[in-house]
Design a protein around this motif. Structure first.
Motif, mmCIF file in Angstrom:
data_model
loop_
_atom_site.group_PDB
_atom_site.id
_atom_site.type_symbol
_atom_site.label_atom_id
_atom_site.label_comp_id
_atom_site.label_asym_id
_atom_site.label_seq_id
_atom_site.Cartn_x
_atom_site.Cartn_y
_atom_site.Cartn_z
ATOM 1 N N ALA A 130 -3.526 54.169 -16.776
ATOM 2 C CA ALA A 130 -4.955 53.954 -16.946
ATOM 3 C C ALA A 130 -5.282 53.525 -18.374
ATOM 4 O O ALA A 130 -6.066 52.589 -18.590
ATOM 5 C CB ALA A 130 -5.724 55.227 -16.585
ATOM 6 N N HIS A 131 -4.683 54.185 -19.338
ATOM 7 C CA HIS A 131 -4.958 53.839 -20.732
ATOM 8 C C HIS A 131 -4.405 52.458 -21.074
ATOM 9 O O HIS A 131 -5.033 51.705 -21.828
ATOM 10 C CB HIS A 131 -4.379 54.904 -21.659
ATOM 11 C CG HIS A 131 -5.238 56.122 -21.779
ATOM 12 N ND1 HIS A 131 -6.334 56.191 -22.614
ATOM 13 C CD2 HIS A 131 -5.178 57.327 -21.150
ATOM 14 C CE1 HIS A 131 -6.910 57.377 -22.514
ATOM 15 N NE2 HIS A 131 -6.232 58.082 -21.621
ATOM 16 N N GLY A 132 -3.230 52.128 -20.524
ATOM 17 C CA GLY A 132 -2.668 50.807 -20.768
ATOM 18 C C GLY A 132 -3.533 49.712 -20.187
ATOM 19 O O GLY A 132 -3.759 48.672 -20.823
ATOM 20 N N ALA A 133 -4.028 49.931 -18.980
ATOM 21 C CA ALA A 133 -4.884 48.934 -18.341
ATOM 22 C C ALA A 133 -6.196 48.790 -19.098
ATOM 23 O O ALA A 133 -6.672 47.668 -19.348
ATOM 24 C CB ALA A 133 -5.141 49.320 -16.892
ATOM 25 N N HIS A 134 -6.803 49.915 -19.463
ATOM 26 C CA HIS A 134 -8.080 49.883 -20.181
ATOM 27 C C HIS A 134 -7.938 49.149 -21.512
ATOM 28 O O HIS A 134 -8.786 48.317 -21.869
ATOM 29 C CB HIS A 134 -8.556 51.315 -20.400
ATOM 30 C CG HIS A 134 -9.897 51.436 -21.047
ATOM 31 N ND1 HIS A 134 -11.011 50.742 -20.633
ATOM 32 C CD2 HIS A 134 -10.315 52.194 -22.105
ATOM 33 C CE1 HIS A 134 -12.044 51.057 -21.382
ATOM 34 N NE2 HIS A 134 -11.645 51.923 -22.286
ATOM 35 N N ALA A 135 -6.848 49.423 -22.232
ATOM 36 C CA ALA A 135 -6.628 48.763 -23.515
ATOM 37 C C ALA A 135 -6.430 47.260 -23.339
ATOM 38 O O ALA A 135 -6.975 46.450 -24.108
ATOM 39 C CB ALA A 135 -5.409 49.383 -24.213
ATOM 40 N N ALA A 136 -5.661 46.860 -22.319
ATOM 41 C CA ALA A 136 -5.428 45.436 -22.075
ATOM 42 C C ALA A 136 -6.733 44.725 -21.729
ATOM 43 O O ALA A 136 -6.995 43.611 -22.200
ATOM 44 C CB ALA A 136 -4.408 45.261 -20.954
ATOM 45 N N LEU A 137 -7.555 45.365 -20.917
ATOM 46 C CA LEU A 137 -8.816 44.755 -20.511
ATOM 47 C C LEU A 137 -9.812 44.674 -21.663
ATOM 48 O O LEU A 137 -10.634 43.759 -21.719
ATOM 49 C CB LEU A 137 -9.408 45.527 -19.335
ATOM 50 C CG LEU A 137 -8.586 45.466 -18.045
ATOM 51 C CD1 LEU A 137 -9.133 46.442 -17.007
ATOM 52 C CD2 LEU A 137 -8.537 44.054 -17.483
#
Length: 220
Positions: A89-96
């Motif tokens: 979740a944190h990886g996706a949020h950061a990428a977005l």
């Protein structure tokens, strides 16, 4: 190698360079401004040259969406599933957040590129290894993604910066008199007085989802 107008050599064009340049263009000018013509101008080539590397605009958009998916990080299968989903979740949020245009793009396409397929397959695999049924795993990762994408969209588009919340609350307080809107008035007073930041917490919603899924797993 191709020659530039000044006679210097330019590295040959390939799909990776086209897609990376499109991502940089969208980061700087927004996805709505991206066109095949403008992308070709940025690359210093004729627009027709792009069609040797992307079939059309849809292929270009699918390609850049998949490259963003590749930045999200693939969950580890077989370990601590909650830690893996939290990292996911944190990886996706950061990428977005790095690519503010990408949330809407990913949400509007089928996303069957290799990076997204690996990402989703590993997500389902991680949940299956933890003991979730396929049906529950499917609902679980969709619930998490709804939080990730929805929170990101709100964060990207919200018209105030966190350090503006208190002054904005003070400005709008006369519009929410206590006799008509007692609860919003009280909440705004807390923000004005510094007793509550008013800042949305990504982990608050994420933890609610993960804790709820853990309870479902325990009762399954």
């Amino acid at each position: 190698m191709a020659q530039t107008s000044a006679g210097t050599q330019r590295a040959p064009l390939n799909r990776e360079k086209v897609l990376r340049t499109a991502i940089q263009f969208a980061d700087e000018q927004g996805l709505a401004a991206l066109s095949m013509r403008k992308l070709a101008q940025t690359l210093g080539v004729e627009a027709m040259s792009l069609y040797n590397h992307v079939r059309n605009k849809d292929d270009l958009l699918d390609g850049i969406a998949d490259l963003v998916a590749a930045e999200m990080g693939v969950p580890e299968i077989g370990g601590d599933w909650k830690a893996a989903m939290r990292a996911r979740a944190h990886g996706a949020h950061a990428a977005l957040l790095r690519h503010p245009w990408a949330t809407g793009l990913i949400g509007s396409r089928l996303n069957i590129g290799p990076a997204m397929l690996r990402y989703v397959d590993a997500t389902v695999g991680c949940l299956r290894a933890a003991g979730f049924s396929y049906q529950l795993a499917d609902r679980a990762w969709n619930a998490m993604d709804s939080h990730i994408y929805g929170f990101t969209l709100q964060q990207v588009n919200f018209p105030l910066q966190p350090d503006e919340y208190a002054s904005a609350a003070a400005q709008f307080l006369p519009l929410i008199p206590a006799d008509r809107f007692p609860y919003m008035n009280a909440l705004s007073q807390l923000v004005i007085d510094g007793k509550h930041t008013g800042i949305a917490d990504f982990d608050f919603g994420l933890n609610l989802i993960l804790d709820g899924l853990e309870r479902l797993l325990g009762s399954d």
